[in-house]
Design an enzyme around this catalytic site. Structure first.
Site, PDB file in Angstrom:
ATOM      1  N   HIS A   1       0.852  -1.190   0.000  1.00  0.00           N
ATOM      2  CA  HIS A   1       0.000   0.000   0.000  1.00  0.00           C
ATOM      3  C   HIS A   1       0.883   1.233   0.000  1.00  0.00           C
ATOM      4  CE1 HIS A   1      -3.177   2.797   1.125  1.00  0.00           C
ATOM      5  NE2 HIS A   1      -4.001   1.871   0.722  1.00  0.00           N
TER       6      HIS A   1
ATOM      7  N   ASP B   1      -7.928  -5.535   0.110  1.00  0.00           N
ATOM      8  CA  ASP B   1      -8.410  -6.403  -0.970  1.00  0.00           C
ATOM      9  C   ASP B   1      -8.013  -7.862  -0.806  1.00  0.00           C
ATOM     10  OD1 ASP B   1      -9.685  -4.394  -2.498  1.00  0.00           O
ATOM     11  OD2 ASP B   1      -7.735  -3.666  -3.142  1.00  0.00           O
TER      12      ASP B   1
END
Ligand code: CMC
Length: 432
Positions: free
Chosen positions: A306, A363
């Site tokens: 991320h 996710d």
């Protein structure tokens, strides 16, 4: 004393103010940089650029903290619903009982699309991706409610934002029905937001889908966990488009397009594709991890890493726990969950991932929950888009209410040809 920052260019020093946020993070205000120095900043992927001041969401990526309007995500996941959280994000405070009742009844009132919009669905090929239909249909909504194109006023915004939040799930469900050649199912006023979405997706004209509480609550949690995430690619896109004073529906449609890519919202679909490939190849995950570490393979461990989190994504922690609970309650044994857990364990103990601070993101496990809920894989990113709508609306509102807001218009460092005269067609030498 107010902090300042000094920049030295060619031996000359310039001082700039430092802006401090309410959680202590600092930004050097370089808005006069070009004017006083002639230089601009260059920041690949905007990783060090604060594009705005915002009161909506706070993330501390090093510590793994996420708060909507100051409330930790863990508390909201435990106590709130998607609709209440949407109100919080859009309006800045938790709703009173009256406010909540009014908001809910507005979402119910606006849930039906304009009947003429049904014909637009007919124009898409049956294999159209639902994200393409979603962005087109959100944009098309402005044709039916042209008052959204008037200059911003709070009352119209309130009605149009509720309409958008309500109708995004109707459009999403209709796009699914269309792509499967199924008749459209209209929403029911007696159902709550997330129940209604499941009803429109899975009921038949002759028989209602039985909506188990653990099923709609799990989906509601997914929506809530996606509701905002500060200046991610799609939200920054919404702000970008909003800065030109484009209307709310146009901005949200642009947000859907930005979300679609596999490095952003499309990652939830990519994770399931990756896990399926690993399963079909008979790999226990180790071979895949080695491939990912070899840059030449071009592969990434989808659902990992991320831009902001250099720690476990707090949303992934909540989803992983709910995933285990849900699969147990529904008595589902999903081999992809076992592969995902093995991949996670391998990655978290591997120096490649440790050194780069790559952890599971939202996710990684959300697709497994959605599979368990019967949501088809091509709808995963659409679910993300429904969830992200409150964040896009709140960020649109911040831009629209800031009267001194300038249009977003970054600069560039030109690296192309110089002094390249125009050559008439007959004199051009064709290149091999
Ligand atoms: N698998 C393997 N290596 C990775 C991964 C990954 N998933 N993510 C980053 N890296 C490596 C990358 O190759 C680079 O290595 P090196 O320093 O040797 O060149 C280093 O880690 C830093 O990566 P980056 O690409 O500079 O990081 P970024 O901040 O630009 O990208 C990201 C962030 C999310 C796009 C990236 O981590 C990624 O592609 N992850 C997989 C896709 C994904 O799961 N996306 C969902 C993000 S969370 C939900 C959302 O916002 O939509």
């Amino acid at each position: 004393m107010n902090k300042t920052a000094k920049i030295e260019i060619d031996g000359k020093s310039y001082t700039f103010p430092v802006v401090e946020g309410s959680e202590g993070e600092c930004g050097i205000d370089i808005s006069t940089l070009r004017q006083v120095t002639g230089c601009i900043t260059l920041d690949d992927g905007y990783a060090n650029t604060g594009s705005c001041l915002s009161k909506v969401t706070f993330i501390d990526g090093e510590k793994g903290i996420l708060q909507y309007r100051g409330i930790p995500i863990e508390e909201l996941a435990q106590n709130s619903t998607f609709v209440e959280t949407a109100f919080l994000i859009i309006n800045g405070h938790l709703p009173s009982e009256d406010e909540m009742a009014k908001f809910s009844s507005q979402l119910t009132q606006f849930q039906n699309l304009h009947e003429d919009m049904k014909f637009h669905f007919e124009g898409f090929p049956s294999n159209a991706h639902p994200m393409a239909i979603l962005s087109s249909m959100i944009n098309a909504t402005s044709c039916f409610y042209p008052q959204v194109m008037q200059p911003y006023d709070p009352e119209t915004f309130q009605i149009m934002s509720s309409r958008l939040l309500s109708q995004v799930r109707t459009i999403a469900a209709f796009s699914y029905r269309k792509s499967h050649g199924l008749p459209i199912i209209y929403p029911k006023p007696s159902y709550k937001y997330t129940q209604n979405f499941l009803h429109m997706m899975f009921s038949d004209p002759y028989e209602d889908f039985v909506i188990k509480p653990e099923v709609w609550r799990a989906l509601d949690l997914i929506f809530l966990l996606h509701a905002d995430h500060e200046q991610n690619c799609s939200t920054a896109t919404v702000r970008y488009v909003a800065s030109s004073r484009a209307n709310l529906f146009a901005c949200a449609a642009a947000g859907v397009c930005a979300l679609w890519g596999p490095l952003h919202g499309g990652a939830n679909q990519a994770v399931i594709d990756m896990l399926e490939d690993i399963r079909q190849g008979g790999d226990d995950g180790r071979k895949f991890i080695n491939e990912v570490k070899d840059k030449k393979s071009g592969k990434r461990l989808m659902g990992f890493g991320h831009r902001v989190y250099k720690n476990y994504d707090p949303r992934a922690k909540i989803i992983k726990k709910r995933c285990d609970q849900l699969l147990e309650v529904l008595k589902i044994n999903d081999p992809l969950l076992d592969i995902a857990k093995r991949l996670e364990e391998c990655a978290l103990n591997d120096s490649y991932f440790i050194e780069r601070k790559l952890y599971p993101n939202v996710d990684f496990y959300s697709g497994i929950i959605m599979r368990a809920l019967g949501i088809p894989v091509e709808m995963f990113t659409v679910i993300f888009a429904i969830g992200r709508m409150p964040g896009w609306i709140a960020n649109y509102r911040e831009i629209a209410e800031e009267t001194s807001q300038r249009i977003y218009r970054p600069r560039q460092i030109y690296t192309g040809l110089t002094k390249n005269p125009y050559v008439p067609m007959e004199d051009r030498v064709s290149k091999p």
